[in-house]
Scaffold this motif. Sequence first.
Motif, mmCIF file in Angstrom:
data_model
loop_
_atom_site.group_PDB
_atom_site.id
_atom_site.type_symbol
_atom_site.label_atom_id
_atom_site.label_comp_id
_atom_site.label_asym_id
_atom_site.label_seq_id
_atom_site.Cartn_x
_atom_site.Cartn_y
_atom_site.Cartn_z
ATOM 1 N N ALA A 205 1.063 -0.931 0.130
ATOM 2 C CA ALA A 205 -0.039 -0.006 0.019
ATOM 3 C C ALA A 205 0.207 1.390 0.449
ATOM 4 O O ALA A 205 0.567 2.264 -0.983
ATOM 5 N N GLY A 206 2.207 1.704 0.712
ATOM 6 C CA GLY A 206 3.084 1.871 0.555
ATOM 7 C C GLY A 206 3.616 2.981 -0.339
ATOM 8 O O GLY A 206 3.813 3.832 -0.638
ATOM 9 N N LYS A 207 4.138 1.816 -0.935
ATOM 10 C CA LYS A 207 5.072 1.738 -1.734
ATOM 11 C C LYS A 207 4.666 1.562 -3.299
ATOM 12 O O LYS A 207 5.517 2.154 -4.097
ATOM 13 N N MET A 208 3.323 1.443 -3.362
ATOM 14 C CA MET A 208 2.614 1.466 -4.927
ATOM 15 C C MET A 208 2.083 2.716 -5.238
ATOM 16 O O MET A 208 2.025 3.064 -6.537
ATOM 17 N N SER A 209 2.259 3.224 -4.208
ATOM 18 C CA SER A 209 1.902 5.014 -4.119
ATOM 19 C C SER A 209 3.087 5.511 -5.024
ATOM 20 O O SER A 209 2.948 6.837 -5.778
ATOM 21 N N VAL A 210 3.618 4.703 -5.850
ATOM 22 C CA VAL A 210 4.998 5.311 -6.833
ATOM 23 C C VAL A 210 4.165 6.055 -7.582
ATOM 24 O O VAL A 210 4.812 6.676 -8.610
ATOM 25 N N PHE B 138 -1.298 4.315 1.367
ATOM 26 C CA PHE B 138 -1.253 4.493 -0.631
ATOM 27 C C PHE B 138 -0.899 6.468 -0.513
ATOM 28 O O PHE B 138 0.111 7.100 -1.106
ATOM 29 N N PHE B 139 -1.946 6.533 -0.019
ATOM 30 C CA PHE B 139 -2.216 8.421 -0.986
ATOM 31 C C PHE B 139 -1.187 9.324 0.288
ATOM 32 O O PHE B 139 -0.210 10.032 -0.634
ATOM 33 N N GLY B 140 -0.831 8.870 1.048
ATOM 34 C CA GLY B 140 -0.216 9.607 1.753
ATOM 35 C C GLY B 140 1.362 9.636 1.322
ATOM 36 O O GLY B 140 1.865 10.209 1.513
ATOM 37 N N SER B 141 2.001 7.993 1.202
ATOM 38 C CA SER B 141 2.870 8.372 1.023
ATOM 39 C C SER B 141 3.552 9.320 0.061
ATOM 40 O O SER B 141 4.763 9.056 -0.532
ATOM 41 N N GLY B 142 2.437 8.575 -1.056
ATOM 42 C CA GLY B 142 2.683 9.532 -2.529
ATOM 43 C C GLY B 142 3.074 10.280 -2.839
ATOM 44 O O GLY B 142 3.766 11.619 -3.359
ATOM 45 N N ALA B 143 2.117 11.455 -1.564
ATOM 46 C CA ALA B 143 2.570 12.446 -1.072
ATOM 47 C C ALA B 143 3.757 13.433 -0.612
ATOM 48 O O ALA B 143 4.344 14.099 -1.105
ATOM 49 N N ILE B 144 3.738 12.230 0.319
ATOM 50 C CA ILE B 144 5.460 12.753 0.279
ATOM 51 C C ILE B 144 6.482 12.306 -0.092
ATOM 52 O O ILE B 144 7.442 12.906 -0.214
ATOM 53 N N ASP B 145 6.069 11.238 -0.813
ATOM 54 C CA ASP B 145 7.649 11.324 -2.044
ATOM 55 C C ASP B 145 7.589 12.265 -3.430
ATOM 56 O O ASP B 145 8.647 12.560 -4.220
ATOM 57 N N ASN C 63 10.925 1.035 -5.410
ATOM 58 C CA ASN C 63 9.478 0.386 -4.396
ATOM 59 C C ASN C 63 8.903 -0.829 -4.765
ATOM 60 O O ASN C 63 8.806 -1.303 -4.319
ATOM 61 N N VAL C 64 9.888 -1.155 -5.862
ATOM 62 C CA VAL C 64 9.328 -1.953 -6.308
ATOM 63 C C VAL C 64 10.450 -3.378 -5.055
ATOM 64 O O VAL C 64 9.883 -4.218 -5.167
ATOM 65 N N GLY C 65 11.573 -2.970 -5.012
ATOM 66 C CA GLY C 65 12.148 -3.504 -4.280
ATOM 67 C C GLY C 65 12.172 -3.575 -2.747
ATOM 68 O O GLY C 65 11.976 -5.380 -2.294
#
Length: 287
Positions: free
Chosen positions: A94-99, A153-160, A247-249
């Motif tokens: 959920a966190g890393k697919m926010s890529v 998902f959305f929060g991690s995307g906003a951070i990146d 993120n895939v790693g």
Amino acid sequence: MIYLLLSISISTGLFVIFKYFGIYKIDVLKAIVVNYIIAFSFGFLSYENAISITEILHQPWIYGAFFLGALFVAIFFVMAMTAQKNGVSVASIAGKMSVVIPVFFGVFLYGESVTFLKIVGITIALLAVYLASLKEGKSNAQKAGLLFPVLLFFGSGAIDTTLKYVEVNYVPENEVALFSGSVFAIAAVFGLIILGVKSIKKTTPFGAKNIVAGVVLGIPNYYSIVFLIKALQNKNFESSVLFTVNNVGIVILSTLVGLILFKEQFSLKNKIGVFLAIIGIVLVTIA
């Protein structure tokens, strides 16, 4: 490349630490506050030049640091809840697919490449988040647990996305430690404010184990951000590609950790979600 590999390894470790928080009944908010105090201490100690608080407040990146500091507290709490309620692998996915979010902004803000494969990969990634987060045999009330993966998902995307924007436009290479330390200091302040408000309603001992947990979390947390920023400063990679590989790693490594270390159970839908997550992220990389 070494910074990218370090970022993957340490970020996976954060999910594992959060899983243990649940096992040892750690007060997540208290540990997170201690974690940020440790992290910002490392940042300022790593900065070679002397600088005052007034000078920091006049840095061009300070507004981005305030925004990221607030987000860090909120999303770290959500990440901990996701790891505990949904599992390490689901939290990672959920966190890393926010890529897909920084990839989208990379195309529009920085003119990075967009192809049919990249679009297909992003679409598959979104489907993967949903499938990997589903738990079989849950009641409707229990399915409310999907809220945490979605927020993550959305929060991690906003951070990146914000991290990349501020790094590109405002952070010189020699100020990475200072910027990172400032973000963590601001996050610590926000966390202390929340703790203060909670203590007005109900005062509880801070607890030695929460302090220890915060220290254990704070050191890798600091370096996870530093290594990611240093990797982003490599001009040989588009940010969309770098975030995707990073993120895939983490998705693959944390899934293996969830299976081996915590014996997490996967339904058929979860397995399909993990498989699609890898496919989607690989397609974006190839594109």
